[in-house]
Motif scaffolding. Structure first.
Motif, short mmCIF file in Angstrom:
data_model
loop_
_atom_site.label_atom_id
_atom_site.label_comp_id
_atom_site.label_asym_id
_atom_site.label_seq_id
_atom_site.Cartn_x
_atom_site.Cartn_y
_atom_site.Cartn_z
N LEU A 1 -1.85 -12.18 -12.40
CA LEU A 1 -1.31 -10.95 -12.96
C LEU A 1 -1.51 -11.01 -14.46
CD1 LEU A 1 1.83 -10.27 -10.53
CD2 LEU A 1 -0.61 -9.62 -10.03
N ASP A 2 -2.41 -10.00 -14.86
CA ASP A 2 -2.57 -10.01 -16.49
C ASP A 2 -1.89 -8.97 -16.95
OD1 ASP A 2 -3.37 -10.67 -18.98
OD2 ASP A 2 -5.41 -9.68 -18.52
N LEU A 3 -0.52 -8.94 -16.96
CA LEU A 3 0.16 -7.90 -17.72
C LEU A 3 1.74 -8.37 -18.06
CD1 LEU A 3 1.39 -5.29 -14.82
CD2 LEU A 3 1.22 -7.70 -14.62
N PRO A 4 1.99 -7.77 -18.95
CA PRO A 4 3.54 -8.35 -19.38
C PRO A 4 4.71 -8.27 -17.94
CG PRO A 4 2.92 -7.07 -21.00
CD PRO A 4 1.83 -6.83 -19.92
N VAL A 5 5.43 -9.28 -17.80
CA VAL A 5 6.00 -9.55 -16.66
C VAL A 5 7.62 -9.86 -17.06
CG1 VAL A 5 6.70 -10.14 -14.31
CG2 VAL A 5 4.49 -9.70 -15.05
N LEU A 6 8.79 -9.26 -16.80
CA LEU A 6 10.04 -9.56 -17.24
C LEU A 6 10.72 -10.13 -15.89
CD1 LEU A 6 12.74 -9.63 -18.94
CD2 LEU A 6 13.11 -7.28 -18.28
N VAL A 7 11.13 -11.37 -15.64
CA VAL A 7 11.69 -11.94 -14.77
C VAL A 7 13.14 -12.00 -15.07
CG1 VAL A 7 11.95 -13.82 -13.34
CG2 VAL A 7 9.56 -13.26 -14.27
N ASP B 1 0.78 -1.10 -0.01
CA ASP B 1 -0.08 -0.03 -0.12
C ASP B 1 0.81 1.19 -0.10
OD1 ASP B 1 -2.15 -1.71 0.03
OD2 ASP B 1 -2.80 -1.44 2.11
N ASP B 2 1.97 1.31 0.70
CA ASP B 2 2.86 2.36 0.44
C ASP B 2 3.32 2.59 -0.80
OD1 ASP B 2 3.02 2.70 3.33
OD2 ASP B 2 4.75 1.65 3.85
N LEU B 3 3.60 1.53 -1.53
CA LEU B 3 4.16 1.65 -2.76
C LEU B 3 3.31 2.33 -3.70
CD1 LEU B 3 6.27 0.98 -4.95
CD2 LEU B 3 5.63 -1.18 -5.30
N HIS B 4 1.94 1.57 -3.85
CA HIS B 4 0.94 2.18 -4.42
C HIS B 4 0.51 3.81 -4.20
CE1 HIS B 4 -3.19 2.56 -6.29
NE2 HIS B 4 -2.61 1.81 -7.13
N GLY B 5 0.54 4.06 -2.80
CA GLY B 5 0.51 5.17 -2.55
C GLY B 5 1.58 6.27 -2.96
N LEU B 6 2.60 5.87 -3.35
CA LEU B 6 3.56 6.89 -4.30
C LEU B 6 3.08 6.84 -5.57
CD1 LEU B 6 6.15 8.17 -4.32
CD2 LEU B 6 7.38 6.09 -5.09
N ILE C 1 4.31 -7.67 -6.59
CA ILE C 1 3.24 -8.49 -6.76
C ILE C 1 1.92 -8.28 -5.87
CG2 ILE C 1 2.50 -10.98 -6.54
CD1 ILE C 1 5.59 -11.48 -7.15
N ARG C 2 2.15 -7.83 -4.76
CA ARG C 2 1.19 -7.65 -4.01
C ARG C 2 0.24 -6.32 -4.07
NH1 ARG C 2 -0.37 -9.80 1.24
NH2 ARG C 2 0.10 -11.63 0.10
N CYS C 3 1.10 -5.03 -4.68
CA CYS C 3 0.62 -4.13 -4.99
C CYS C 3 -0.41 -4.18 -6.12
CB CYS C 3 1.75 -3.08 -5.31
SG CYS C 3 1.23 -1.63 -5.98
N LEU C 4 -0.02 -5.12 -7.22
CA LEU C 4 -0.76 -5.41 -8.20
C LEU C 4 -2.08 -6.24 -7.87
CD1 LEU C 4 1.98 -6.20 -10.82
CD2 LEU C 4 0.25 -4.13 -10.88
N SER C 5 -2.01 -7.13 -7.13
CA SER C 5 -3.09 -8.15 -6.69
C SER C 5 -3.95 -7.36 -5.68
CB SER C 5 -2.52 -9.28 -5.98
OG SER C 5 -1.84 -8.98 -4.77
N ARG C 6 -3.48 -6.37 -5.08
CA ARG C 6 -4.34 -5.68 -4.13
C ARG C 6 -5.04 -4.28 -4.95
NH1 ARG C 6 -4.61 -5.89 1.32
NH2 ARG C 6 -4.61 -3.46 1.94
N HIS C 7 -4.35 -3.65 -5.74
CA HIS C 7 -4.71 -2.27 -6.34
C HIS C 7 -5.24 -2.56 -7.85
CE1 HIS C 7 -3.87 -0.22 -2.51
NE2 HIS C 7 -2.85 -0.95 -2.54
N GLY C 8 -4.58 -3.60 -8.49
CA GLY C 8 -5.11 -3.68 -9.79
C GLY C 8 -3.92 -3.21 -10.67
#
Length: 292
Positions: free
Chosen positions: A215-221, A78-83, A105-112
């Motif tokens: 997570l429905d977006l391109p991800v580089l690992v 949530d801190d990260l998404h707050g930024l 990952i959690r930022c995306l799963s919580r906030h889309g």
């Protein structure tokens, strides 16, 4: 210095914001114990090349405010998404290293993904490294608790003893100066004891195998073959299999600290991946999809 307040509890958090305001945006989440300074070999050249690079100092890390509470993955995400909200950022590429991958990952799963177009997991500890339902082959929790005791006894000695393995200096091409190693250890010791142990607890409890397929977006690992902190087969390879749209890039001889040992290659890969989401100069892929 730029600061904003956490949307969770008002904690004052520091970040950097480099490069042109109109450039493609990358937001960086750091490793445990480290802040924005770990990304200097990526944020500076990318900003000079026209990218907007934003990097957060996690609570209790770097120049951010120390707190007793908030060292759980939901709050950190949530801190990260707050930024992102604070700067009203759009079409962002989120980049996370080590435990920062879990925050991404959690930022995306919580906030889309309304604000996020792409993500990068660099030497991530995700989906998890300690034995759990989602990581049945993970490390023994008893061994992790014993390691925690060593860490609590003498953090300075702990970081120093593990530095060679962190950078995999025994492998060809992984030269780092003793001066840089000392600098990074000093940065690690800048994290407060509460923050350092809190983030270790986050890593010990990490079990994100169930969140990655959504997570429905391109991800580089990006991962190294000799990562002692996050073994490739347990983390990077497994994350790439679970993600629906993943590209796995394996760095031969790379350790956990590949952001330094493989700095130029990582920066080039980040640039290529971010630019792939831009159709024409200044126009994000989502704009074309919307018919604009």
């Amino acid at each position: 210095m730029p600061y904003f307040e956490s949307p969770v509890d008002g904690t004052r958090l520091h970040y950097i914001d480099h490069g042109p305001a109109t450039g493609p945006v990358a937001v960086f989440a750091a490793s445990a114990y480290l802040g924005h300074e770990m990304w200097e070999y990526q944020t500076l050249p990318l900003a000079e090349a026209g990218f907007r690079c934003v990097a957060l100092d996690r609570r209790g890390h770097g120049r951010s405010e120390d707190t007793w509470n908030g060292y759980d993955l939901d709050t950190l995400a949530d801190d990260l998404h707050g930024l992102l909200d604070h700067l009203d950022l759009r079409e962002v590429t989120l980049v996370g290293h080590s435990v920062g991958s879990g925050e991404v990952i959690r930022c995306l799963s919580r906030h889309g993904g309304d604000r996020v177009a792409r993500a990068v997991l660099v030497a991530g500890v995700s989906p998890g490294v300690v034995r759990s339902p989602g990581t049945p082959d993970g490390w023994d929790p008893a061994d992790v608790r014993a390691d925690d005791e060593v860490f609590r006894r003498d953090r300075a000695a702990y970081f120093t003893a593990l530095a060679d393995d962190f950078f995999a200096v025994h492998r060809p091409g992984n030269q780092v100066s003793p001066h840089y190693v000392r600098h990074l250890i000093d940065c690690c010791l800048g994290a407060t004891p509460r923050a350092a142990n809190g983030v270790r607890a986050v890593v010990a409890a990490l079990d994100l195998a169930g969140e990655l397929p959504a997570l429905d977006l391109p991800v580089l690992v990006v991962h190294g073959t000799h990562d002692a902190s996050a073994p490739l087969s347990l983390t990077g390879e497994r994350a790439a299999r679970l993600l629906p749209d993943a590209t796995l890039k394996v760095y031969e001889n790379g350790g956990h600290g590949l952001f330094a040992t493989h700095a130029a290659r990582l920066t080039a890969d980040l640039r290529e991946f971010i630019e792939a989401g831009v159709v024409r100069t200044g126009e994000p892929a989502a704009a074309r999809a919307a018919g604009r």
